[in-house]
Motif scaffolding. Structure first.
Motif, short mmCIF file in Angstrom:
data_model
loop_
_atom_site.label_atom_id
_atom_site.label_comp_id
_atom_site.label_asym_id
_atom_site.label_seq_id
_atom_site.Cartn_x
_atom_site.Cartn_y
_atom_site.Cartn_z
N GLY A 40 -35.88 86.00 33.35
CA GLY A 40 -36.08 84.66 32.54
C GLY A 40 -37.21 85.46 31.34
O GLY A 40 -37.76 84.36 30.63
N TYR A 41 -37.38 86.45 31.23
CA TYR A 41 -38.61 87.38 30.06
C TYR A 41 -38.02 87.27 28.71
O TYR A 41 -36.56 87.37 28.60
CB TYR A 41 -39.46 88.15 30.54
N VAL A 42 -38.44 86.67 27.32
CA VAL A 42 -38.14 86.91 26.35
C VAL A 42 -38.08 88.59 26.14
O VAL A 42 -38.80 89.54 26.44
CB VAL A 42 -38.49 86.62 24.83
N VAL A 43 -36.68 88.50 25.76
CA VAL A 43 -36.00 90.45 25.04
C VAL A 43 -37.24 90.88 23.57
O VAL A 43 -37.68 91.64 23.14
CB VAL A 43 -34.88 90.79 25.42
N ALA A 44 -36.28 89.63 23.11
CA ALA A 44 -36.46 89.68 21.39
C ALA A 44 -36.19 88.29 20.64
O ALA A 44 -36.16 87.24 21.11
CB ALA A 44 -35.28 90.21 20.60
N GLU A 56 -45.93 84.95 15.97
CA GLU A 56 -45.16 86.56 15.87
C GLU A 56 -43.88 86.30 16.81
O GLU A 56 -44.29 86.60 17.58
CB GLU A 56 -46.02 87.04 15.72
N PRO A 57 -43.03 86.91 16.40
CA PRO A 57 -41.95 87.19 16.86
C PRO A 57 -42.37 87.74 18.46
O PRO A 57 -42.09 88.59 19.74
CB PRO A 57 -40.61 88.31 16.03
N HIS A 58 -43.18 90.06 17.84
CA HIS A 58 -43.44 90.68 19.08
C HIS A 58 -43.88 89.76 20.12
O HIS A 58 -44.49 89.96 20.78
CB HIS A 58 -44.26 91.66 18.03
#
Length: 605
Positions: A40-44, A56-58
């Motif tokens: 459930g964590y954001v990879v990208a 920001e994306p990062h």
């Protein structure tokens, strides 16, 4: 010496190229997207996703995706999300309201689906705020009345159903009761017809404003537990959730009635109107929206029927009577065909000799649900819906057949006549003359042995077809009697022009003939009866006294010249075989006659 070759750069594989293309498309896409791993964590995350959240994306990598788009707010959505992460559910789509870092809120549609061959999940978020705003505007138009801007019937029933449903799940959070004022303007159609629909619409708008003001001033507006709606035409409803009792609704109805009756100034046009209001207040437990509205509609009808310009509170007992009346009305016609009716007969006794001269046929309805019903329970209904014609024909045929049977079975006794009540609607809605002629021919009963009783109000107002029918029946030899004489028009001039043979004095006169047990009646009653008897005899009419209940009454009626008597002194209404035993004999006072002062037995066709 080993020959050395120059280094050759590696050629990228097709898969690497496709990944770079997908990554470029992912980053450049206008649709907000993020790749989420099985935990459930954001990879990208792409630029659009980061921009939607003001980041920001990062900075979004390794953050919990559910927190970013509020997937844990609802248990059902959270469970479905977990199933998608585990690969047990292919897709999830839901609507979420997200708050942008700059402070404004936006409605989004969140979609999750598997990324092929990776075990990850692609999360996409689209801004649907404009669509939601449009839907909200369309719903407002759909759920509100364009004239008054009040909630319309659809929104009213939605709110009512929701209130009843919510109350059934609450435990101690409210009163568990609900109230409704159902209002209808009196004479609104006349406003439209005389002043036009534009003025009518202005009046409706002004009424709506006053109703809203009444609800607000009464305190319901502060809690949000009220709804003022226009249900259509000139009908309005004030719904009170969590009401505290009938007094609260009564206070609201009084204020509404007073507010509506204040004159309206509509662009220089001054109008005064009134309203009728049906008030219902009850516990929500066991109450349905349909049931509540039926009760309100019934109560509004009562307010109209009771004179308009008033409010009326729902009365369960009155409603039960109405429901019984409706049940009787719906089953009356088939009951004739099913043979649920029977006739009993009450003797008409010669006051000089004590011999039975005739009988009055009284109809009884053996109802399968309500038991034996006397005529006062159903004759009025039959007259209203027209079934009196069918029922009256059955009564007439049955009574004539029975009278002829007595005559055949007891040939040595003087035949008795049979008296049958006739409603004036039978004259208008059927060929009464033809029916009587056919039944007399069919049964073989002589016309002079049939007496037809009509009420004084019906006979005295006869003209045209009714008068022609009465004359034709009289010419045929049938006797015509005026029932309950002395309580209606009492237009004596008619007696010389109508083909009447008998006057039946109303029981209210006869009850004044009581001297027993120290009772001293008004002597005017005896004087009036004596004068009526003398007048009738001079016109060639005979007189029957109804409701004779004591020997003293019978003696005094005999002294003033009354011809026949009918009442509980002689007999109740009884079965045909009991009457057969009375024919040709003196009729003593019935041992179970009711005491002086008792109510008379109701009569009927």
């Amino acid at each position: 010496m080993t020959e050395r070759h120059p280094a050759v750069p590696a050629v990228p594989s097709r898969a690497d190229a496709e990944r770079r293309d997908y990554r470029a498309a992912f980053n450049a896409a206008h649709l907000a997207m993020a790749v989420v791993d099985r935990d459930g964590y954001v990879v990208a995350a792409n630029e659009a996703f980061a921009g939607l959240l003001g980041s920001e994306p990062h900075a979004l990598v390794h953050q919990c995706a559910a927190d970013l788009v509020d997937l844990a707010a609802e248990a059902r959505t959270w469970a479905a999300y977990q199933e998608v992460l585990r690969g047990r559910q292919a897709r999830l789509r839901c609507t979420r309201r997200l708050k942008h870092p700059d402070g404004h809120s936006l409605w989004t549609e969140v979609t999750l689906g598997p990324v092929s061959g990776t075990g990850d999940v692609l999360l996409s978020v689209s801004d649907i705020s404009d669509r939601r705003d449009l839907q909200a505007r369309l719903r407002h138009l759909q759920m509100h009345d364009p004239v008054t801007r009040l909630p319309n019937r659809a929104l009213f029933f939605e709110r009512l159903s929701a209130a009843l449903e919510a109350s059934s799940y609450e435990h101690g959070g409210g009163t568990g009761r609900i109230g409704l004022c159902y209002l209808d303007l009196d004479g609104f159609k006349a406003v439209n017809d005389t002043l036009g629909h534009r003025v009518g619409d202005r009046l409706l708008t002004a009424v709506a404003a006053r109703l809203t003001q009444c609800a607000d001033q009464s305190g319901y507006g502060r809690t949000g537990g009220h709804l003022v709606a226009r249900l259509g035409g000139d009908e309005f409803a004030l719904l009170v959730e969590d009401s505290t009792g009938t007094e609260q609704l009564a206070d609201l109805a009084r204020s509404v009635l007073a507010a509506v009756q204040e004159p309206f100034d509509l662009a220089g046009q001054r109008l005064s109107v009134s309203a009728s209001i049906g008030v219902v207040e009850r516990a929500t437990d066991g109450t349905s929206a349909t049931g509540l509205m039926q009760a309100a509609d019934t109560t509004l009808y009562w307010a109209k029927a009771d004179g308009k310009a008033r409010w009326t509170l729902f009365d369960p007992e009155r409603n039960a009577h109405r429901m019984t009346r409706q049940a009787l009305s719906s089953t009356l016609r088939p009951a004739v065909e099913r043979g649920e009716f029977e006739l009993e007969y009450q003797p008409l006794v010669d006051l000089e000799s004590g011999v039975v001269r005739g009988v009055e046929a009284l109809v009884r309805w053996n109802h399968p649900q309500f038991g034996t019903l006397t005529p006062n329970r159903f004759i009025g209904i039959a007259e209203e819906d027209g079934s009196i014609v069918q029922l009256g024909q059955w009564v007439l045929r049955t009574a004539c057949r029975q009278a002829r049977r007595w005559q055949i079975e007891q040939p040595s006794d003087a035949p008795v006549f049979v008296s049958v009540n006739v409603a004036v609607r039978q004259v208008w809605d059927s060929d009464l003359v033809g029916d009587v002629a056919e039944i007399l021919a069919e049964t073989g009963l002589a016309p002079q042995l049939l007496q037809l009783e009509l009420t004084e109000s019906a006979v005295m107002g006869s003209a045209g077809r009714p008068l022609q029918a009465l004359q034709a029946l009289s010419d045929m030899g049938v006797r015509i009697a005026i029932d309950d004489f002395g309580t209606g028009y009492s237009n004596l001039a008619y007696l010389s022009r109508l083909p009447v043979s008998v006057l039946k004095l109303d029981g209210s006169f006869v009850r004044g003939f009581r001297y027993e047990e120290g009772t001293h009646p008004n002597p005017a009653d005896e004087t009036i009866v004596e004068a009526l008897v003398q007048l009738a005899h001079r016109l060639g009419l005979t007189v029957t006294a109804e409701c004779v209940e004591t020997a003293g009454q019978a003696a005094r009626l005999r002294r003033v010249g009354c011809d026949t008597g009918q009442g509980w002194l002689f007999s109740r209404a009884v079965a045909p075989d009991v009457i057969a035993g009375m024919i040709g004999r003196q009729t003593p006072a019935a041992p179970d006659a009711r005491p002086d002062g008792a109510a008379p037995q109701p009569a009927g066709p």
